[in-house]
Write an enzyme that holds these catalytic residues in place. Structure first.
Site, PDB file in Angstrom:
ATOM      1  N   ARG A  31      18.801   3.366  18.123  1.00  0.00           N
ATOM      2  CA  ARG A  31      17.847   2.279  18.000  1.00  0.00           C
ATOM      3  C   ARG A  31      16.618   1.932  17.682  1.00  0.00           C
ATOM      4  NH1 ARG A  31      22.581   1.592  21.358  1.00  0.00           N
ATOM      5  NH2 ARG A  31      23.485   0.470  20.095  1.00  0.00           N
ATOM      6  N   LYS A  41       5.725  -0.245   7.498  1.00  0.00           N
ATOM      7  CA  LYS A  41       6.827  -1.001   6.344  1.00  0.00           C
ATOM      8  C   LYS A  41       7.533   0.823   6.273  1.00  0.00           C
ATOM      9  CE  LYS A  41       4.930  -5.001   4.092  1.00  0.00           C
ATOM     10  NZ  LYS A  41       5.054  -4.810   2.558  1.00  0.00           N
ATOM     11  N   GLU A  57      -4.658   2.612  -6.013  1.00  0.00           N
ATOM     12  CA  GLU A  57      -4.228   2.227  -5.227  1.00  0.00           C
ATOM     13  C   GLU A  57      -5.898   1.903  -4.621  1.00  0.00           C
ATOM     14  OE1 GLU A  57      -1.948   0.280  -4.096  1.00  0.00           O
ATOM     15  OE2 GLU A  57      -0.044   0.994  -4.692  1.00  0.00           O
ATOM     16  N   LYS A  76      -6.950  -1.737   4.310  1.00  0.00           N
ATOM     17  CA  LYS A  76      -6.026  -1.485   3.915  1.00  0.00           C
ATOM     18  C   LYS A  76      -5.236  -1.887   5.715  1.00  0.00           C
ATOM     19  CE  LYS A  76      -0.863  -1.618   3.473  1.00  0.00           C
ATOM     20  NZ  LYS A  76       0.174  -0.537   2.732  1.00  0.00           N
ATOM     21  N   GLU A 125      -4.939 -14.609  10.374  1.00  0.00           N
ATOM     22  CA  GLU A 125      -5.207 -15.374   8.919  1.00  0.00           C
ATOM     23  C   GLU A 125      -3.690 -15.775   7.950  1.00  0.00           C
ATOM     24  OE1 GLU A 125      -8.363 -14.656   6.466  1.00  0.00           O
ATOM     25  OE2 GLU A 125      -9.399 -12.923   7.756  1.00  0.00           O
ATOM     26  N   ARG A 139      -2.281 -10.799   3.404  1.00  0.00           N
ATOM     27  CA  ARG A 139      -1.647  -9.299   3.220  1.00  0.00           C
ATOM     28  C   ARG A 139      -1.321  -9.812   1.823  1.00  0.00           C
ATOM     29  NH1 ARG A 139       1.382  -5.542   7.794  1.00  0.00           N
ATOM     30  NH2 ARG A 139       1.965  -4.625   6.002  1.00  0.00           N
ATOM     31  N   ASN A 148      -0.763  -7.839  -2.885  1.00  0.00           N
ATOM     32  CA  ASN A 148      -0.147  -7.497  -4.175  1.00  0.00           C
ATOM     33  C   ASN A 148      -0.647  -7.160  -4.909  1.00  0.00           C
ATOM     34  OD1 ASN A 148       2.822  -6.994  -3.235  1.00  0.00           O
ATOM     35  ND2 ASN A 148       3.250  -9.430  -4.047  1.00  0.00           N
ATOM     36  N   HIS A 195       0.938  -5.779  -8.191  1.00  0.00           N
ATOM     37  CA  HIS A 195       2.333  -5.215  -7.303  1.00  0.00           C
ATOM     38  C   HIS A 195       2.842  -6.539  -8.444  1.00  0.00           C
ATOM     39  CE1 HIS A 195      -0.174  -2.458  -5.095  1.00  0.00           C
ATOM     40  NE2 HIS A 195       1.081  -1.449  -4.873  1.00  0.00           N
ATOM     41  N   HIS A 247       5.544  -3.417 -10.364  1.00  0.00           N
ATOM     42  CA  HIS A 247       7.298  -3.468  -9.795  1.00  0.00           C
ATOM     43  C   HIS A 247       7.356  -3.539 -11.078  1.00  0.00           C
ATOM     44  CE1 HIS A 247       5.961  -4.100  -5.280  1.00  0.00           C
ATOM     45  NE2 HIS A 247       5.585  -2.719  -5.693  1.00  0.00           N
ATOM     46  N   HIS A 300       4.160   5.005  -9.237  1.00  0.00           N
ATOM     47  CA  HIS A 300       4.049   3.756  -8.808  1.00  0.00           C
ATOM     48  C   HIS A 300       2.643   3.438  -9.349  1.00  0.00           C
ATOM     49  CE1 HIS A 300       3.599   0.040  -5.949  1.00  0.00           C
ATOM     50  NE2 HIS A 300       3.065   0.769  -5.557  1.00  0.00           N
TER      51      HIS A 300
HETATM   52  N1  LIG Z   1       5.601   1.484   3.536  1.00  0.00           N
HETATM   53  C1  LIG Z   1       4.653   1.371   2.764  1.00  0.00           C
HETATM   54  O1  LIG Z   1       3.734   0.615   3.286  1.00  0.00           O
HETATM   55  C2  LIG Z   1       4.490   1.616   1.602  1.00  0.00           C
HETATM   56  C3  LIG Z   1       3.024   1.335   0.539  1.00  0.00           C
HETATM   57  C4  LIG Z   1       2.734   1.781  -0.402  1.00  0.00           C
HETATM   58  C5  LIG Z   1       4.367   2.710  -1.576  1.00  0.00           C
HETATM   59  N2  LIG Z   1       5.661   3.044  -0.848  1.00  0.00           N
HETATM   60  C6  LIG Z   1       6.356   4.008  -1.057  1.00  0.00           C
HETATM   61  O2  LIG Z   1       6.498   5.407  -1.414  1.00  0.00           O
HETATM   62  C7  LIG Z   1       6.790   5.889  -2.423  1.00  0.00           C
HETATM   63  C8  LIG Z   1       5.722   6.338  -3.076  1.00  0.00           C
HETATM   64  O3  LIG Z   1       5.276   7.419  -2.554  1.00  0.00           O
HETATM   65  P1  LIG Z   1       4.335   9.019  -3.333  1.00  0.00           P
HETATM   66  O4  LIG Z   1       3.587   8.369  -4.721  1.00  0.00           O
HETATM   67  O5  LIG Z   1       3.659   9.774  -2.892  1.00  0.00           O
HETATM   68  O6  LIG Z   1       5.759  10.060  -3.922  1.00  0.00           O
HETATM   69  P2  LIG Z   1       6.671  10.978  -2.766  1.00  0.00           P
HETATM   70  O7  LIG Z   1       6.599  11.037  -1.570  1.00  0.00           O
HETATM   71  O8  LIG Z   1       7.759  11.234  -4.315  1.00  0.00           O
HETATM   72  O9  LIG Z   1       5.615  12.162  -3.671  1.00  0.00           O
HETATM   73  C9  LIG Z   1       5.105  12.537  -5.065  1.00  0.00           C
HETATM   74  C10 LIG Z   1       5.197  13.968  -5.427  1.00  0.00           C
HETATM   75  O10 LIG Z   1       4.786  14.814  -4.962  1.00  0.00           O
HETATM   76  C11 LIG Z   1       5.335  16.142  -4.475  1.00  0.00           C
HETATM   77  N3  LIG Z   1       4.127  16.005  -2.934  1.00  0.00           N
HETATM   78  C12 LIG Z   1       3.362  15.499  -2.114  1.00  0.00           C
HETATM   79  N4  LIG Z   1       2.976  16.361  -1.499  1.00  0.00           N
HETATM   80  C13 LIG Z   1       2.234  16.585  -1.676  1.00  0.00           C
HETATM   81  C14 LIG Z   1       1.445  17.855  -1.783  1.00  0.00           C
HETATM   82  N5  LIG Z   1       0.088  18.092  -1.224  1.00  0.00           N
HETATM   83  N6  LIG Z   1       1.569  18.957  -2.775  1.00  0.00           N
HETATM   84  C15 LIG Z   1       2.375  19.038  -3.768  1.00  0.00           C
HETATM   85  N7  LIG Z   1       3.238  17.972  -3.953  1.00  0.00           N
HETATM   86  C16 LIG Z   1       3.405  17.612  -2.914  1.00  0.00           C
HETATM   87  C17 LIG Z   1       6.728  15.125  -3.546  1.00  0.00           C
HETATM   88  O11 LIG Z   1       7.298  16.223  -3.244  1.00  0.00           O
HETATM   89  C18 LIG Z   1       7.088  14.179  -4.871  1.00  0.00           C
HETATM   90  O12 LIG Z   1       7.686  15.334  -5.556  1.00  0.00           O
HETATM   91  C19 LIG Z   1       7.837   5.016  -3.086  1.00  0.00           C
HETATM   92  O13 LIG Z   1       9.163   4.781  -2.230  1.00  0.00           O
HETATM   93  C20 LIG Z   1       7.198   3.501  -2.642  1.00  0.00           C
HETATM   94  O14 LIG Z   1       7.673   2.558  -2.524  1.00  0.00           O
HETATM   95  C21 LIG Z   1       5.497   2.889   0.379  1.00  0.00           C
HETATM   96 ZN   LIG Z   2       1.673   0.167  -4.252  1.00  0.00          ZN
END
Ligand SMILES: NC(=O)c1ccc[n+]([C@@H]2O[C@H](COP(=O)([O-])OP(=O)(O)OC[C@H]3O[C@@H](n4cnc5c(N)ncnc54)[C@H](O)[C@@H]3O)[C@@H](O)[C@H]2O)c1
Ligand SMILES: [Zn+2]
Length: 379
Positions: free
Chosen positions: A126, A148, A190, A232, A242, A246, A250, A253, A257, A269
Site C-alpha cells: 500500500r 504521476k 519538452e 515544471k 490557480e 497545469r 499539455n 500533447h 499523443h 514521445h
Molecule cells: N510521469 C510523468 O509525469 C511523465 C511525464 C512525461 C513522460 N512520462 C513517461 O515517460 C516515458 C518516456 O520516457 P523516456 O523518454 O525517458 O523513455 P525510456 O525510459 O524508455 O528511455 C528511453 C530509452 O533510453 C534508454 N536509456 C535511458 N537512459 C539512458 C542512458 N543514460 N544512457 C543510455 N540509454 C538510456 C532506455 O533504456 C530506453 O531504451 C513514457 O512512458 C511517458 O509516458 C511520464
Molecule cells: Zn510530454
C-alpha cells in the site's frame, strides 16, 4: 560537488515537498541523500535492461560501500514493457526476495522506469517510499517531477496509475553521456515546450544551446535541466491555487499523443510532441489566439534540434482526430487545446480556462496543412 537544489513545493496538506538535485557526477551523493531523506532497511533498485547494464552495478556498489543493503531488479527496456505484466513480475520478485514495508525503491532510468518503479512503490504494501534517479532528458525535466506514476493498457497510455511523490529526485547530468541522440533531441522538445508555455527568454536560450546539447555538452545540458525543472515545478505547485494552470503543460500533447499512438509508437514521445506543437501552433494562429509569426519562431527552435515538424504522410487526419477524441483528456466530446499567445505566454480564455475549445473543422484543416508531401513515386 556543485549541485543545484530545486524545491517542488507541494500542497503540504496532501504531500511532503521534495527537492530535485541537479549536478554533474553527483551519483556519488546518492547514499547520503538516501540516508537523510529516504531512510530504509534495504533498497530495491528498479531499472530497465539497458540502463541496468550501464549504471546499476555502479549504483548498487555505491550503496553497498556506504553500508546500505541494496539489490537490483531489472525489466526489459522499452515503452511496450510499461504494462501490467511487468508490474506483476516486479512485485512478485520483490516480495519473494523479502522486500517489505521497511524497504524503499530507487527508480534508476528513463520515464518508463520512473513510471513503473513509481507505481510499484505506490502500490507495494500500500505504498513505500521511493527516490527518482532519472537518466534521460525527458525523465529529468518532465517525468520525475509531479508524482504521476503508472502504466499503459492495450486501450491506451497511462490509463492505470497513482500519484506518489518521490522523497527526492537526483539528476546526474553525466548519465546523459550515453543517451542515444534521438532521445536527447526528443527530451529537448519538452524543454522548448517549457519555454513556449512560460518563458520566452528560456525558449530562445534553448535554441541557442541546441548544438551544445546535441553534442552532449554537460554544462549546456545542466542549464537546460535546471531551468526546465524550475518551470515544471513552479507550474505543478501553482496548480493548487490557480485553477487548471497545469493544463498548459499539455501544449503539443493533444495532437502529440494521437500521433504517438497512431504511429504505433514508431515515433519517440518528444518527436510526436514536436509535431503536435507544430500543428497546435498552426491552430493557435488560424483561430486568432496566437500572434502571427509565433509558429515560425517555434519551428525554428525545433529545427535546431532536427526535430520533426510535419505529420508523416501515412497518418490520416480524420483518424488522428478520432484518436484525440478517445484521449482521456478530451472532456465531454469537445476538444480543448492549451495554446500559446506568443512565445512564453499561454492563452487564457474569457472564462479563465487555460484551454481553448476548437471545432473539428479547424482541427482537420490544421492537421492537413501540416502534412509532409507524399513522396512515393507515381506511375
Ligand atoms: N510521469 C510523468 O509525469 C511523465 C511525464 C512525461 C513522460 N512520462 C513517461 O515517460 C516515458 C518516456 O520516457 P523516456 O523518454 O525517458 O523513455 P525510456 O525510459 O524508455 O528511455 C528511453 C530509452 O533510453 C534508454 N536509456 C535511458 N537512459 C539512458 C542512458 N543514460 N544512457 C543510455 N540509454 C538510456 C532506455 O533504456 C530506453 O531504451 C513514457 O512512458 C511517458 O509516458 C511520464
Ligand atoms: Zn510530454
Amino acid at each position: 560537488l556543485p549541485v543545484t537544489t530545486i524545491p517542488v513545493p507541494l500542497d503540504r496538506t496532501l504531500d511532503a515537498p521534495y527537492d530535485v538535485v541537479v549536478g554533474r557526477g553527483i551519483l556519488t551523493e546518492l547514499p547520503q541523500l538516501l540516508r537523510e531523506r529516504c531512510p530504509a532497511h534495504r533498497y530495491a533498485i528498479i531499472t530497465d535492461s539497458r540502463v541496468g547494464t550501464l549504471y546499476a552495478d555502479r549504483v548498487a556498489a555505491l550503496l553497498i560501500d556506504a553500508g546500505l543493503r541494496a539489490a537490483t531488479f531489472a525489466f526489459p527496456a522499452g515503452e511496450w514493457n510499461k504494462v501490467r505484466q511487468t508490474w506483476a513480475d516486479l512485485t512478485d520478485r520483490l516480495v519473494e526476495t523479502g522486500v517489505g514495508r521497511d524497504a524503499a525503491i530507487i527508480a534508476l532510468g528513463g520515464g518508463v522506469v520512473g513510471d513503473m518503479a513509481g507505481f510499484v512503490a505506490a502500490t507495494l504494501h500500500r505504498g513505500i517510499p521511493y527516490a527518482q534517479v532519472p537518466t534521460t532528458v525527458l525523465a529529468m525535466i518532465d517525468a520525475s517531477v509531479g508524482g504521476k506514476t503508472g502504466l499503459d493498457l492495450p486501450a491506451g497510455k497511462n490509463l492505470v496509475g497513482a500519484f506518489h511523490q518521490p522523497r527526492f529526485v537526483l539528476a546526474d547530468i553525466n548519465t546523459l553521456a550515453t543517451l542515444p541522440r534521438p532521445h536527447l533531441a526528443g527530451g529537448c522538445a519538452e524543454a522548448i515546450k517549457h519555454g513556449v508555455i512560460a518563458d520566452r527568454a528560456y525558449a530562445e536560450a534553448v535554441g541557442s544551446w541546441a548544438r551544445a546539447c546535441l553534442a552532449r555538452d554537460a554544462a549546456a545540458l545542466e542549464r537546460l535541466v535546471e531551468r526546465s525543472v524550475r518551470i515544471k515545478a513552479e507550474i505543478v505547485a501553482a496548480d493548487v491555487a490557480e485553477r487548471g494552470r497545469r493544463q498548459v503543460l499539455n501544449f503539443g500533447h493533444t495532437v502529440g499523443h494521437a500521433v504517438e499512438a497512431r504511429s504505433g509508437y514508431g515515433l519517440l514521445h518528444g518527436e510526436a510532441v514536436a509535431i503536435g506543437m507544430a500543428v497546435e501552433a498552426r491552430l493557435a494562429e488560424t483561430v486568432g489566439v496566437a500572434e502571427p509569426g509565433t509558429r515560425a519562431q517555434l519551428l525554428d527552435l525545433l529545427a535546431r534540434f532536427d526535430l520533426p515538424t510535419v505529420l508523416p504522410p501515412t497518418l490520416d487526419a480524420a483518424d488522428l482526430l478520432e484518436a484525440m477524441r478517445h484521449d482521456k483528456k478530451a472532456r465531454a466530446g469537445a476538444l480543448r487545446f492549451a495554446l500559446p499567445k506568443t512565445l512564453g505566454v499561454m492563452a487564457q480564455s474569457a472564462d479563465g480556462e487555460w484551454t481553448v475549445e476548437i471545432g473539428s473543422d479547424e482541427i482537420l484543416a490544421a492537421l492537413k496543412a501540416t502534412r509532409a508531401p507524399d513522396v512515393s513515386p507515381t506511375i
